[in-house]
Scaffold this motif. Sequence first.
Motif, mmCIF file in Angstrom:
data_model
loop_
_atom_site.group_PDB
_atom_site.id
_atom_site.type_symbol
_atom_site.label_atom_id
_atom_site.label_comp_id
_atom_site.label_asym_id
_atom_site.label_seq_id
_atom_site.Cartn_x
_atom_site.Cartn_y
_atom_site.Cartn_z
ATOM 1 N N ARG A 1 -6.522 21.794 -8.343
ATOM 2 C CA ARG A 1 -5.012 21.436 -8.481
ATOM 3 C C ARG A 1 -4.375 22.624 -8.835
ATOM 4 O O ARG A 1 -4.670 23.594 -9.835
ATOM 5 N N LYS B 1 1.042 -1.218 0.058
ATOM 6 C CA LYS B 1 -0.078 0.084 0.072
ATOM 7 C C LYS B 1 0.918 1.242 -0.031
ATOM 8 O O LYS B 1 0.564 2.227 -0.779
ATOM 9 N N VAL C 1 2.533 1.721 -3.501
ATOM 10 C CA VAL C 1 1.381 2.311 -4.555
ATOM 11 C C VAL C 1 1.063 3.739 -4.148
ATOM 12 O O VAL C 1 1.145 4.436 -5.063
ATOM 13 N N ALA C 2 0.915 3.957 -3.078
ATOM 14 C CA ALA C 2 0.871 5.389 -2.438
ATOM 15 C C ALA C 2 1.716 6.405 -3.096
ATOM 16 O O ALA C 2 1.595 7.612 -3.519
ATOM 17 N N ASP C 3 2.997 5.908 -2.448
ATOM 18 C CA ASP C 3 4.399 6.461 -2.803
ATOM 19 C C ASP C 3 4.377 7.149 -4.428
ATOM 20 O O ASP C 3 4.510 8.057 -4.836
ATOM 21 N N ARG C 4 4.052 5.740 -5.373
ATOM 22 C CA ARG C 4 4.346 6.051 -6.774
ATOM 23 C C ARG C 4 2.990 7.218 -7.309
ATOM 24 O O ARG C 4 3.316 7.854 -7.927
ATOM 25 N N GLN C 5 1.811 6.814 -6.652
ATOM 26 C CA GLN C 5 0.699 7.834 -7.090
ATOM 27 C C GLN C 5 1.267 9.374 -6.703
ATOM 28 O O GLN C 5 0.772 10.133 -7.429
ATOM 29 N N LEU C 6 1.682 9.750 -5.430
ATOM 30 C CA LEU C 6 2.079 11.159 -4.919
ATOM 31 C C LEU C 6 3.073 11.387 -6.042
ATOM 32 O O LEU C 6 3.029 12.853 -6.262
ATOM 33 N N ARG C 7 4.150 10.487 -6.367
ATOM 34 C CA ARG C 7 5.137 11.100 -7.351
ATOM 35 C C ARG C 7 4.568 11.568 -8.716
ATOM 36 O O ARG C 7 5.042 12.292 -9.313
ATOM 37 N N GLN C 8 3.372 10.858 -9.055
ATOM 38 C CA GLN C 8 2.717 10.956 -10.219
ATOM 39 C C GLN C 8 2.221 12.431 -10.257
ATOM 40 O O GLN C 8 2.130 13.346 -10.897
ATOM 41 N N ASP C 9 1.414 12.684 -9.038
ATOM 42 C CA ASP C 9 0.593 13.729 -8.961
ATOM 43 C C ASP C 9 1.762 14.916 -8.829
ATOM 44 O O ASP C 9 1.127 16.223 -9.215
#
Length: 238
Positions: A91, A11, A14-22
């Motif tokens: 955003r 988890k 996944v969250a780390d990857r999503q934050l970097r994408q954001d």
Amino acid sequence: MPSWRQEPNLKLAVADRQLRQDLGGLDVPFDLVMEEGAPADVILRTAGDRGADLIVTGVARHEPFGRLIFGSTVDQLIRNARVPVLVVKSRAREPYRDIVVATDFSPESAKAVRMAMALFPHAGITLLHCYEPRLHPMANAADAADMALSFAENGYKEFVEGNSEAAADFARLPIFIERGSMDSVLQAYAADKPLDLVVFGSQGKNALVRTLVGSTAEASMVTAPTDVLVVTSASRIS
């Protein structure tokens, strides 16, 4: 554990990857914390443990109508945080450039002005005070309106003079003293002038900001056409 549940480490990944994408490739350092518990309680505890200077949160969206709502978590953060709370409604595309501080000339709103100046030294900051005449049996509508405006103007003068350390800074900020409720005036202001952020002062665990004439501050925050920064009475100004 059911097979569809992810391991905590997965988890986090996944969250780390999503934050970097954001973040869109921006090199912004961050620590990711995931804990079980009531969201507001976890956020407030983490902010306290990390010595945070600001809490940033989003808002819920009522999908059928696209209406933004604060929700219980944001409400609890605003009422209990010891640091400013930035409520982001969309955003960010660029730094805040045009800021309005909604003021009722209270000590809380004075702190909000000082915080806005400290956090955004290069932004344009405008003060906005709203009033509505209160009918008196001995005065007609026109006289009541004149008295309400005079009372507001005197309140502004006392507001500036009563903050001796920041009086010069306060006096140089443009101010609009407008008749009407804060939420309606903010909507009209945003239709005519550039506006990126609205700042409110809050009494923390007491009632959420004093009632602004004609409209509660809570309603103004929800209906504000921009992001909202709530400065609590416990906020520290560096």
